[in-house]
Write an enzyme that holds these catalytic residues in place. Structure first.
Site, short mmCIF file in Angstrom:
data_model
loop_
_atom_site.label_atom_id
_atom_site.label_comp_id
_atom_site.label_asym_id
_atom_site.label_seq_id
_atom_site.Cartn_x
_atom_site.Cartn_y
_atom_site.Cartn_z
N HIS A 71 0.75 -1.10 -0.11
CA HIS A 71 0.09 -0.10 0.06
C HIS A 71 0.91 1.40 -0.03
CE1 HIS A 71 -3.19 -2.73 1.38
NE2 HIS A 71 -4.02 -1.62 1.45
N GLU B 237 12.91 15.18 -3.97
CA GLU B 237 12.30 16.14 -4.96
C GLU B 237 13.31 15.86 -6.34
OE1 GLU B 237 12.29 20.17 -3.58
OE2 GLU B 237 10.29 19.94 -3.23
N ASP C 280 7.92 18.15 -6.75
CA ASP C 280 8.15 19.65 -5.90
C ASP C 280 7.18 19.81 -4.87
OD1 ASP C 280 8.89 21.90 -4.98
OD2 ASP C 280 8.32 23.08 -6.50
N GLN D 272 10.88 27.00 1.57
CA GLN D 272 11.07 25.79 1.07
C GLN D 272 12.64 25.41 1.26
OE1 GLN D 272 9.55 24.57 -2.79
NE2 GLN D 272 8.52 26.53 -2.83
#
Ligand code: MN
Ligand code: MN
Length: 299
Positions: A137, A273, A279, A289
């Protein structure tokens, strides 16, 4: 007609669209000269509102079948980007708080996902038989135990990836349990989870394979997760600051790691990323970020 009970954002948007449509029709009838700007309903249909993507859609997936490597499926229980060429999701995103957790038993009703465009190959339960890989899963069964319907949704094959048994039943499962602990008991948090795959070729109990299901399903080299942890509250995206805890893990899809600690697989969000071509938190400032995504969790 608009729905009678407004219980979620999607329904609220439907009501808004209905009212706007009614108003527009009325105005169009009375005032044919009036220049009404076109509503952007096409965009709303391509990227439906869902709490699961409140912190962002990491690949800008849309409900557009011509984007067959980044096709958005939104359901009440989670949202995902499906990749037809891989026969799996690129990522699944889901919101989790204690309200999603109950005592419903595993429904175990693995099945093909009929939400996929009709002409696409629909991966079935049988496709994993004797492959040497678990039906792993992405959004765990254990995160959706409030109702049988919500639990059953996790067994749709678009939420499943070919996962090495030692990965699935080792550090991956331990981290799933750790994540649930963050929202239950005394830890009154809410979390946003992204989970996905990248690479081609993994090692199951029957050796290393690039694909299973006669080539219809690509076996990933790596499985990753990003968990954004917030104390219970409102307006979640805007509460994220430089102190927000984010746990990112990246675990190879291989055998021999059953007793390994999930903590040893922590990486920066930036690393995921780069490897998975996604992103996260794109709506936050570049500075924030940079701070959050270069950090590796140590708690
Ligand atoms: Mn699992
Ligand atoms: Mn980012």
């Amino acid at each position: 007609m608009p729905p009678k009970n407004i219980t979620n954002t999607t329904e609220l948007m439907q009501v808004k669209k209905y009212l706007l449509y009614t108003l527009t029709s009325l105005l169009a009838g009375c005032l044919p000269e009036l220049d009404i700007p076109p509503t952007n309903s096409r965009t709303a249909d391509l990227m439906p509102e869902t709490i699961h993507l409140d912190l962002g859609n990491p690949t800008n997936a849309t409900v557009n079948a011509s984007q067959s490597q980044n096709y958005l499926i939104v359901r009440e229980q989670y949202a995902l980007s499906y990749n037809r060429e891989k026969g799996t999701a690129n990522w699944v995103a889901w919101y989790l708080d204690r309200a999603w957790i109950g005592d419903v038993a595993r429904q175990d009703d693995f099945r093909a996902d009929t939400a996929l465009p009709g002409v696409w190959y629909r991966v079935d339960d049988d496709d994993y038989v004797n492959s040497g890989f678990n039906r792993g899963h992405l959004c765990p069964s254990g995160d959706r135990t409030n109702t049988p319907v919500d639990n059953s949704a996790t067994f749709l094959m678009t939420n499943i990836i070919p996962q090495a048994p030692d990965n699935n039943q080792g550090p991956w499962r331990d981290f799933e349990e750790y994540t649930r602990d963050l929202v239950t008991g005394e830890n009154d948090n809410e979390v946003y989870v992204y989970s996905g795959v990248y690479g081609r070729g993994g090692e199951g109990s029957d050796g290393t394979k690039e694909t299973i299901a006669e080539g219809n399903v690509v076996v990933p080299t790596n499985l990753w997760k990003v968990v954004i942890v917030l104390p219970q509250g409102e307006d979640d995206l805007n509460r994220i600051d430089e102190n927000t805890r984010i746990i990112a893990i990246d675990i190879p899809n291989e055998q021999g790691i059953r007793s390994a600690d999930w903590q040893d697989y922590r990486v920066s969000v930036d690393a995921i990323e780069a490897n998975a071509e996604v992103d996260f938190l794109a709506d936050l400032s570049e500075t924030l970020q940079e701070t959050l995504e270069s950090r590796v969790d140590t708690q």
